[in-house]
Design a protein around this motif. Structure first.
Motif, PDB file in Angstrom:
ATOM      1  N   ILE A  86      24.990 -32.295  22.666  1.00 22.44           N
ATOM      2  CA  ILE A  86      23.968 -32.336  23.711  1.00 22.44           C
ATOM      3  C   ILE A  86      24.268 -33.486  24.670  1.00 22.44           C
ATOM      4  O   ILE A  86      24.516 -34.614  24.215  1.00 22.44           O
ATOM      5  N   PRO A  87      24.265 -33.200  25.968  1.00 24.29           N
ATOM      6  CA  PRO A  87      24.603 -34.271  26.918  1.00 24.29           C
ATOM      7  C   PRO A  87      23.537 -35.372  26.947  1.00 24.29           C
ATOM      8  O   PRO A  87      22.369 -35.106  26.708  1.00 24.29           O
ATOM      9  N   THR A  88      23.992 -36.595  27.222  1.00 23.25           N
ATOM     10  CA  THR A  88      23.058 -37.720  27.370  1.00 23.25           C
ATOM     11  C   THR A  88      23.368 -38.440  28.678  1.00 23.25           C
ATOM     12  O   THR A  88      24.489 -38.338  29.188  1.00 23.25           O
ATOM     13  N   PRO A  89      22.424 -39.167  29.219  1.00 20.82           N
ATOM     14  CA  PRO A  89      22.706 -39.949  30.428  1.00 20.82           C
ATOM     15  C   PRO A  89      23.371 -41.282  30.112  1.00 20.82           C
ATOM     16  O   PRO A  89      23.508 -42.124  30.988  1.00 20.82           O
ATOM     17  N   PHE A  90      23.783 -41.480  28.864  1.00 22.80           N
ATOM     18  CA  PHE A  90      24.336 -42.765  28.451  1.00 22.80           C
ATOM     19  C   PHE A  90      25.867 -42.744  28.444  1.00 22.80           C
ATOM     20  O   PHE A  90      26.477 -41.685  28.337  1.00 22.80           O
ATOM     21  N   ALA A  91      26.450 -43.943  28.491  1.00 21.26           N
ATOM     22  CA  ALA A  91      27.904 -44.081  28.534  1.00 21.26           C
ATOM     23  C   ALA A  91      28.575 -43.456  27.318  1.00 21.26           C
ATOM     24  O   ALA A  91      29.728 -43.021  27.395  1.00 21.26           O
ATOM     25  N   VAL A  92      27.873 -43.392  26.222  1.00 21.37           N
ATOM     26  CA  VAL A  92      28.452 -42.873  24.975  1.00 21.37           C
ATOM     27  C   VAL A  92      28.778 -41.375  25.070  1.00 21.37           C
ATOM     28  O   VAL A  92      29.568 -40.852  24.287  1.00 21.37           O
ATOM     29  N   GLY A  93      28.200 -40.680  26.026  1.00 20.34           N
ATOM     30  CA  GLY A  93      28.479 -39.242  26.184  1.00 20.34           C
ATOM     31  C   GLY A  93      27.561 -38.387  25.311  1.00 20.34           C
ATOM     32  O   GLY A  93      26.441 -38.794  25.007  1.00 20.34           O
ATOM     33  N   ASP A  94      28.067 -37.219  24.920  1.00 18.43           N
ATOM     34  CA  ASP A  94      27.237 -36.278  24.156  1.00 18.43           C
ATOM     35  C   ASP A  94      26.760 -36.875  22.831  1.00 18.43           C
ATOM     36  O   ASP A  94      27.451 -37.682  22.219  1.00 18.43           O
ATOM     37  N   VAL A  95      25.600 -36.411  22.429  1.00 18.41           N
ATOM     38  CA  VAL A  95      25.112 -36.731  21.087  1.00 18.41           C
ATOM     39  C   VAL A  95      25.214 -35.449  20.256  1.00 18.41           C
ATOM     40  O   VAL A  95      25.054 -34.349  20.787  1.00 18.41           O
ATOM     41  N   HIS A  96      25.535 -35.607  18.964  1.00 18.87           N
ATOM     42  CA  HIS A  96      25.589 -34.435  18.091  1.00 18.87           C
ATOM     43  C   HIS A  96      24.312 -34.327  17.275  1.00 18.87           C
ATOM     44  O   HIS A  96      23.866 -35.313  16.673  1.00 18.87           O
ATOM     45  N   ALA A  97      23.759 -33.125  17.281  1.00 20.81           N
ATOM     46  CA  ALA A  97      22.673 -32.804  16.351  1.00 20.81           C
ATOM     47  C   ALA A  97      23.261 -31.802  15.372  1.00 20.81           C
ATOM     48  O   ALA A  97      24.274 -31.158  15.668  1.00 20.81           O
ATOM     49  N   ALA A 125      15.764 -24.131   3.832  1.00 17.07           N
ATOM     50  CA  ALA A 125      14.968 -24.400   5.042  1.00 17.07           C
ATOM     51  C   ALA A 125      15.951 -24.487   6.205  1.00 17.07           C
ATOM     52  O   ALA A 125      17.152 -24.639   5.993  1.00 17.07           O
ATOM     53  N   VAL A 126      15.433 -24.347   7.404  1.00 14.56           N
ATOM     54  CA  VAL A 126      16.272 -24.607   8.577  1.00 14.56           C
ATOM     55  C   VAL A 126      15.898 -25.998   9.077  1.00 14.56           C
ATOM     56  O   VAL A 126      14.758 -26.244   9.492  1.00 14.56           O
ATOM     57  N   THR A 127      16.861 -26.891   8.967  1.00 16.62           N
ATOM     58  CA  THR A 127      16.598 -28.296   9.262  1.00 16.62           C
ATOM     59  C   THR A 127      17.473 -28.754  10.414  1.00 16.62           C
ATOM     60  O   THR A 127      18.679 -28.491  10.425  1.00 16.62           O
ATOM     61  N   LEU A 128      16.856 -29.446  11.341  1.00 12.99           N
ATOM     62  CA  LEU A 128      17.602 -30.043  12.439  1.00 12.99           C
ATOM     63  C   LEU A 128      17.729 -31.526  12.155  1.00 12.99           C
ATOM     64  O   LEU A 128      16.719 -32.194  11.892  1.00 12.99           O
ATOM     65  N   VAL A 129      18.955 -32.041  12.156  1.00 11.54           N
ATOM     66  CA  VAL A 129      19.141 -33.483  12.007  1.00 11.54           C
ATOM     67  C   VAL A 129      19.378 -34.046  13.403  1.00 11.54           C
ATOM     68  O   VAL A 129      20.374 -33.720  14.039  1.00 11.54           O
ATOM     69  N   ASP A 130      18.450 -34.843  13.871  1.00 12.27           N
ATOM     70  CA  ASP A 130      18.449 -35.425  15.224  1.00 12.27           C
ATOM     71  C   ASP A 130      18.281 -34.337  16.294  1.00 12.27           C
ATOM     72  O   ASP A 130      18.435 -33.141  16.026  1.00 12.27           O
ATOM     73  N   CYS A 131      17.981 -34.773  17.523  1.00 12.59           N
ATOM     74  CA  CYS A 131      17.981 -33.809  18.628  1.00 12.59           C
ATOM     75  C   CYS A 131      18.702 -34.503  19.775  1.00 12.59           C
ATOM     76  O   CYS A 131      19.735 -35.094  19.527  1.00 12.59           O
TER      77      CYS A 131
END
Ligand SMILES: [Zn+2]
Length: 316
Positions: free
Chosen positions: A10-21, A28-34
């Motif tokens: 997922i794109p972020t506005p930060f220098a680090v670039g994309d974040v992974h979820a 269960a269907v579990t999302l780790v981070d968004c």
């Protein structure tokens, strides 16, 4: 039933670039981070779920590795039935608790003054408030602690891995050796241990010391692959951790050499170490400097002297 793990970027506005979820499909269907709370992130998140024949309605629970905005902002999109779980320290950050925010501002104002940073209260306020720009308004429905199991994915062990954040958790799949590592260890950048306001009446946590302990702990675990919060998967974490330790040692030594020549404030050291970066990334670079001073103090190489409310450091 064979468990499936899906990586979303997922794109972020930060220098680090994309974040992974990560989506875990088990009992269960579990999302780790968004992702952060931006339109681009929302769009990418929904689109990528769809590519895996999933929608937001399918998510039963969200589990957080830590409270930073790029990992939690999209909690705002979750349906009311979705449970949010994580370390209890997440709560005041993800809910943007006003009393806590004021405590962060006061802590920064006082501590930065001691460290010799010429910053006004309103500038501290700005820095603290900016850290919430892409964050959410959400609440924890349950707390995860060291030794817990992820509900619906019992082979995932919850580990407290503080340092980068006080709220930081990692999740080890004991059946495969896969570790969902949040920002504990990244290939692209060395993840900074950040200063955080302590609990009322408590002392500040020494985040670099905690961080080093968390990395050392990784070396003792049967880990095969680390699924990080940013960048590539990590399959040779021993080497990467050694690299990180070497870099930290080098920086600590650079500070020690400076303090052998004269006693200095943390801010003076910060400007010397990060002459270009320190202005635009004051909080980050000061966190790094304070972390190194904590390490040198703990090893007995330097001492801290207070004069007129300002802290000075010198080699012993
Ligand atoms: Zn982070």
């Amino acid at each position: 039933m064979k468990e499936e793990m899906i990586q979303l970027s997922i794109p972020t506005p930060f220098a680090v670039g994309d974040v992974h979820a990560y989506v875990l499909k088990g009992e269960a269907v579990t999302l780790v981070d968004c992702g952060p709370l931006t339109n681009e992130a929302q769009h990418a998140f929904v689109t990528q779920l769809k590519e895996h024949r999933l929608s937001i309605d399918d998510i039963d629970q969200v589990v957080l590795t830590h409270h930073h905005a790029d990992h939690v902002g999209l909690l705002n999109m979750m349906k009311p039935h979705v449970r949010v779980l994580g370390h209890e320290v997440n709560e005041p950050y993800i809910s943007q608790n006003p009393a806590f925010m004021q405590r962060q501002i006061d802590f920064m104002d006082q501590f930065f003054h001691q460290l010799g940073v010429p910053l006004h209260q309103h500038e501290c306020e700005k820095i603290v408030k900016e850290s919430y720009t892409y964050s959410c308004h959400a609440y924890l429905d349950g707390v995860l602690k060291e030794g817990d199991r992820l509900h619906g994915h019992e082979h995932f062990l919850v580990m407290e891995t503080p340092g980068h954040a006080q709220s930081h958790l990692s999740f080890l799949d004991e059946s495969t050796g896969d570790l969902i590592g949040g920002d504990l260890l990244l290939t692209t950048i060395s993840s900074n241990p950040l200063m955080e306001a302590p609990d009322e009446g408590e002392e500040r946590q020494k985040s670099l010391l905690q961080y080093k302990a968390s990395l050392n702990r990784l070396l003792t675990l049967p880990i095969h692959t680390i699924f990080p919060g940013h960048g590539q998967l990590i399959t040779s974490h021993h080497e990467l951790i050694e690299e990180r330790f070497k870099k930290q040692e080098k920086r600590a030594n650079a500070i020690y050499q400076l303090l052998k020549q004269q006693e200095l404030t943390a801010f003076h050291l910060c400007r010397t170490l990060f002459p270009v970066l320190y202005e635009e990334a004051l909080f980050l670079t000061m966190s790094e400097t304070v972390g190194q001073l904590d390490v040198l103090l703990a090893s007995g190489q330097i001492e801290e002297i207070q004069k007129d409310g300002i802290l000075y450091y010198r080699a012993i």
